[in-house]
Design a protein around this motif. Structure first.
Motif, PDB file in Angstrom:
ATOM      1  N   GLU A   3      -1.353  10.431  59.126  1.00 35.99           N
ATOM      2  CA  GLU A   3      -0.484  11.394  59.652  1.00 35.99           C
ATOM      3  C   GLU A   3      -0.554  12.791  58.803  1.00 35.99           C
ATOM      4  O   GLU A   3      -0.732  12.883  57.517  1.00 35.99           O
ATOM      5  CB  GLU A   3       1.028  10.769  59.390  1.00 35.99           C
ATOM      6  CG  GLU A   3       1.260   9.297  60.186  1.00 35.99           C
ATOM      7  CD  GLU A   3       2.673   8.899  59.644  1.00 35.99           C
ATOM      8  OE1 GLU A   3       3.612   8.904  60.336  1.00 35.99           O
ATOM      9  OE2 GLU A   3       2.572   8.172  58.605  1.00 35.99           O
ATOM     10  N   THR A   4      -0.601  13.741  59.286  1.00 37.69           N
ATOM     11  CA  THR A   4      -0.650  15.298  59.017  1.00 37.69           C
ATOM     12  C   THR A   4       0.733  15.874  58.894  1.00 37.69           C
ATOM     13  O   THR A   4       1.423  16.006  59.892  1.00 37.69           O
ATOM     14  CB  THR A   4      -1.671  16.109  59.813  1.00 37.69           C
ATOM     15  OG1 THR A   4      -2.823  15.520  60.036  1.00 37.69           O
ATOM     16  CG2 THR A   4      -1.586  17.328  59.455  1.00 37.69           C
ATOM     17  N   ASP A  45       6.478  12.379  47.656  1.00 36.79           N
ATOM     18  CA  ASP A  45       6.526  13.727  48.145  1.00 36.79           C
ATOM     19  C   ASP A  45       5.254  14.436  47.727  1.00 36.79           C
ATOM     20  O   ASP A  45       4.747  15.593  48.586  1.00 36.79           O
ATOM     21  CB  ASP A  45       7.627  14.254  47.609  1.00 36.79           C
ATOM     22  CG  ASP A  45       7.871  15.597  47.784  1.00 36.79           C
ATOM     23  OD1 ASP A  45       8.067  16.116  48.899  1.00 36.79           O
ATOM     24  OD2 ASP A  45       7.602  16.381  46.984  1.00 36.79           O
ATOM     25  N   SER A  46       4.786  14.407  46.518  1.00 36.55           N
ATOM     26  CA  SER A  46       3.513  15.019  46.116  1.00 36.55           C
ATOM     27  C   SER A  46       2.363  14.993  46.848  1.00 36.55           C
ATOM     28  O   SER A  46       1.564  15.787  47.324  1.00 36.55           O
ATOM     29  CB  SER A  46       3.131  14.848  44.499  1.00 36.55           C
ATOM     30  OG  SER A  46       4.355  15.326  43.848  1.00 36.55           O
ATOM     31  N   ILE A  47       2.099  13.717  47.276  1.00 33.59           N
ATOM     32  CA  ILE A  47       0.851  13.336  47.978  1.00 33.59           C
ATOM     33  C   ILE A  47       0.947  13.986  49.693  1.00 33.59           C
ATOM     34  O   ILE A  47       0.213  14.623  50.019  1.00 33.59           O
ATOM     35  CB  ILE A  47       0.707  11.822  48.042  1.00 33.59           C
ATOM     36  CG1 ILE A  47       0.309  11.349  46.845  1.00 33.59           C
ATOM     37  CG2 ILE A  47      -0.511  11.427  49.360  1.00 33.59           C
ATOM     38  CD1 ILE A  47       0.249   9.661  46.625  1.00 33.59           C
ATOM     39  N   VAL A  48       2.105  13.890  50.142  1.00 31.79           N
ATOM     40  CA  VAL A  48       2.474  14.426  51.455  1.00 31.79           C
ATOM     41  C   VAL A  48       2.641  15.730  51.416  1.00 31.79           C
ATOM     42  O   VAL A  48       1.863  16.602  52.036  1.00 31.79           O
ATOM     43  CB  VAL A  48       3.739  13.987  51.972  1.00 31.79           C
ATOM     44  CG1 VAL A  48       4.140  14.409  53.237  1.00 31.79           C
ATOM     45  CG2 VAL A  48       3.638  12.291  52.029  1.00 31.79           C
ATOM     46  N   ASN A  53      -1.493  14.758  52.470  1.00 30.20           N
ATOM     47  CA  ASN A  53      -1.737  13.315  52.764  1.00 30.20           C
ATOM     48  C   ASN A  53      -3.299  13.134  53.053  1.00 30.20           C
ATOM     49  O   ASN A  53      -3.772  12.726  54.034  1.00 30.20           O
ATOM     50  CB  ASN A  53      -0.820  12.988  53.946  1.00 30.20           C
ATOM     51  CG  ASN A  53      -0.952  11.628  54.111  1.00 30.20           C
ATOM     52  OD1 ASN A  53      -1.218  10.967  53.469  1.00 30.20           O
ATOM     53  ND2 ASN A  53      -0.776  11.278  55.556  1.00 30.20           N
ATOM     54  N   HIS A  54      -3.998  13.665  52.218  1.00 31.63           N
ATOM     55  CA  HIS A  54      -5.401  13.356  52.353  1.00 31.63           C
ATOM     56  C   HIS A  54      -6.101  13.620  50.875  1.00 31.63           C
ATOM     57  O   HIS A  54      -5.638  14.395  50.111  1.00 31.63           O
ATOM     58  CB  HIS A  54      -6.273  14.373  53.251  1.00 31.63           C
ATOM     59  CG  HIS A  54      -6.238  15.882  52.825  1.00 31.63           C
ATOM     60  ND1 HIS A  54      -7.396  16.531  51.930  1.00 31.63           N
ATOM     61  CD2 HIS A  54      -5.461  16.873  53.111  1.00 31.63           C
ATOM     62  CE1 HIS A  54      -7.169  17.643  51.757  1.00 31.63           C
ATOM     63  NE2 HIS A  54      -6.079  17.942  52.457  1.00 31.63           N
ATOM     64  N   ASP A  55      -6.896  12.648  50.716  1.00 30.51           N
ATOM     65  CA  ASP A  55      -7.740  12.619  49.365  1.00 30.51           C
ATOM     66  C   ASP A  55      -6.803  12.569  48.048  1.00 30.51           C
ATOM     67  O   ASP A  55      -6.485  13.476  47.341  1.00 30.51           O
ATOM     68  CB  ASP A  55      -8.523  13.825  49.054  1.00 30.51           C
ATOM     69  CG  ASP A  55      -9.514  13.977  50.287  1.00 30.51           C
ATOM     70  OD1 ASP A  55     -10.007  12.866  50.392  1.00 30.51           O
ATOM     71  OD2 ASP A  55      -9.777  15.064  50.626  1.00 30.51           O
ATOM     72  N   PRO A  56      -5.929  11.717  48.074  1.00 34.81           N
ATOM     73  CA  PRO A  56      -5.963  10.304  48.979  1.00 34.81           C
ATOM     74  C   PRO A  56      -4.852  10.539  50.110  1.00 34.81           C
ATOM     75  O   PRO A  56      -4.058  10.960  50.283  1.00 34.81           O
ATOM     76  CB  PRO A  56      -5.488   9.255  47.771  1.00 34.81           C
ATOM     77  CG  PRO A  56      -4.339  10.090  47.040  1.00 34.81           C
ATOM     78  CD  PRO A  56      -5.043  11.236  46.735  1.00 34.81           C
TER      79      PRO A  56
END
Length: 589
Positions: A3-4, A45-48, A53-56
């Motif tokens: 999901e982007t 939240d930080s990853i998204v 939401n990429h790498d990871p």
């Protein structure tokens, strides 16, 4: 499907969890498997919204156990760790069996956990209290390589760097970093940097000392009937080729095991017997009793294996041959778990990574230039794979053996990766020609691992052109079936074949043994074991997770047709389930 997010933040790092996410990205993690939880909502939240939401990328799962199993399956192919996020103490407890399994398999894995506020005054009523533990790592400390619970952004960066380094250092294993929620959710009032991670990388795998290398070479030079035991090894093609070259240079007979992933081509002339199974075999005993030198390369349970085939009792009367044992496994032994197995006698202990040591031996032998391979039993006649039946016999009952021969024949001329093989798979159906043909068993004897391992392998093999197949028992499948949803969510092509005997049949065997021993009715062995009344709808369960499937099969011809149909669906990017309804029983072949 990944999901982007929209309108991601490209501003400065302002939260504690942002620097943790940046560190995970800098270390090269491609995926993080998780079940969402409030304890790591800051990191989520930080990853998204910070990383996009990429790498990871997030791999969303329906159970924490599946998240760890998928990471385990991924590392079996990729030779690198995946990240996993677990929610508070309850998430760790859900995942603990799979963490133990990854530990026993020596799989690298970065597990990120979280806990409620360390400051009790800041905990929300009820929920923060029950999701907070003073020493959360204690839940799994006995079967991870290292754990930490940092309370500042700077300490969290260091903890993740150290954890990654330890996990990637041989012998590999899972590590655990528990992030305190307040650290994640506090705005930073200072600059906190992620350093150049290359300066914190894991060291090269250790090689043998010059003296040890010389001792081993001297013993091999005078050996008359050496045997090479290839156990744990990497999936790298260079390591695979080196194992073949070493065996050929020595003219040594090779043995491999169904416990570990494929480590040597099973139809090579030096692989004179079928891969070793769970029970001793007379031909194995004869071969080992005739060996004057045995070189073990991280062989699982060396002492138990040799004593079961050579007689004696491990430390009391160990095998008479000169034993050389190369392994780093002793570094992970502790007093809680017995996964280190019995203590093996060895005349030379080689404290080195087995693949590195094979490369050393090969270079030394090639450097001498005058090494003449021994004539071996392999030159005397056809070996097991040429003599053993490959084609199934449709006139015989449809059992585990016929299922295995059918699947093996189907895979013969295809690039197939068997992520799992079911209990009772006959050794003579094990035709492996590459390091990715078979990925091994679950080393911790866990339950419900098969679906997750297969999903993880399919993720690592995406776009490789290989067909990922997991062959598993109905009990294993039913305990882990919800892992298949993640495969559909990610649109991973893969196939599941369930060896469905409608029973926890392995325990029927145990009950039969008890009945015979106690002179009680053997006919009662199935009580409390059978999966009937009603029989679970295995195909329906997979369809509910987004898989396609036909009707259950009860014979060789129907199974062959279903495999072909499934292969076409998988080649088009789909997922397929086959319910192979076999009669109960295991193969002795």
């Amino acid at each position: 499907m990944n999901e982007t997010p929209v309108r991601i933040s490209d501003g400065p790092v302002v939260w504690g969890s942002d620097v943790v996410a940046d560190t995970i990205r800098a270390l090269g993690y491609r995926y993080i498997a998780l079940v969402p939880g409030s304890s790591f909502r800051g990191l989520h939240d930080s990853i998204v919204n910070h990383l996009g939401n990429h790498d990871p990328s997030m791999i969303v799962c329906l159970h924490e156990a599946h998240a760890v199993a998928i990471a385990d399956g991924f590392s079996r192919v990729a030779n690198e760790p995946m990240a996993v996020a677990l929610h508070a103490n309850v998430g760790v407890m859900n995942a603990s069996m799979m963490i133990f399994n990854a530990w026993c398999d020596r799989r690298p894995m970065l597990i990120i956990g979280a806990t409620g506020p360390a400051d009790a005054h800041k905990r929300r009523p009820w929920i923060d209290w029950i999701h907070t533990a003073k020493d959360q790592g204690a839940l799994i400390r006995n079967y991870v390589k290292w754990d930490d619970q940092p309370t500042s952004a700077e300490a969290a960066i260091e903890a993740v760097l150290r954890a990654d380094q330890i996990s990637r250092t041989a012998p590999h294993g899972p590590v655990y970093v528990c992030l305190e929620v307040e650290m994640q959710e506090t705005a930073l009032d200072r600059e906190v940097k992620v350093p150049a991670v290359r300066r914190y990388a894991a060291p090269d795998s250790p090689a043998a000392s010059a003296d040890t290398l010389k001792r081993v070479i001297d013993i091999l030079r005078t050996a008359k009937s050496p045997v090479l035991l290839f156990g744990r090894g990497s999936r790298e093609i260079e390591a695979w080729d080196n194992r073949i070259a070493l065996a050929e240079a020595l003219g040594a007979v090779v043995m491999t095991t169904m416990h570990n992933a494929s480590a040597f081509p099973t139809e090579h002339k030096l692989h004179v017997l079928a891969p070793v199974g769970e029970r001793p075999d007379a031909a194995e005993a004869e071969l080992l009793k005739g060996a004057d030198v045995v070189l073990s390369l991280d062989w699982h349970d060396l002492a138990g294996f040799l004593s079961a085939r050579c007689g004696g009792s491990q430390t009391q009367t160990p095998a008479a041959a000169t034993i050389m044992h190369c392994s780093l496994d002793g570094y992970l032994a502790n007093g809680w778990s017995m996964d280190h197995q019995a203590l093996a006698a060895a005349d030379v202990r080689v404290l080195a990574d087995p693949d590195s040591f094979v490369a050393q031996l090969l270079a030394e032998i090639r450097g001498e230039g005058s090494w003449t391979p021994l004539a071996t039993a392999a030159d005397a006649g056809p070996h097991w794979a040429l003599a053993a039946p490959l084609a199934p016999d449709a006139s015989l009952p449809f059992n585990a053996e016929q299922l295995a021969f059918t699947a093996s024949a189907f895979a013969r001329d295809r690039d197939v990766t068997f992520a799992r093989l079911s209990f009772g798979w006959p050794r003579s159906a094990s035709r492996f020609t590459s390091p990715l043909d078979f990925l091994g068993k679950d080393g911790g004897g866990a339950v419900g691992t098969g679906p997750g391992h297969t999903v993880g392998a399919a993720l690592a093999l995406r776009d490789s052109g290989r067909l990922t197949i997991g062959v598993m028992g109905d009990g294993d499948y039913l305990m882990g079936v919800n892992a298949l949803w993640t495969a559909s969510n990610l649109q991973l092509p893969m196939m599941i074949v369930v060896a469905n005997n409608r029973s926890y049949f392995n325990d029927e065997i145990h009950q039969e043994r008890m009945a015979v021993q106690r002179n009680r009715p053997v006919e009662n062995k199935g009580i409390g074991q059978r999966l009937e009344n009603p029989a679970p709808d295995l195909i329906g369960l997979a369809r509910a997770q987004g898989f396609e499937g036909g009707e259950p099969v009860t014979d060789v011809v129907s199974l062959r047709l279903e495999l072909e149909k499934g292969a076409g669906i998988v080649a088009a990017g789909g997922r397929y389930i086959i319910d192979a309804r076999i009669i109960a029983g295991y193969s002795d072949k």
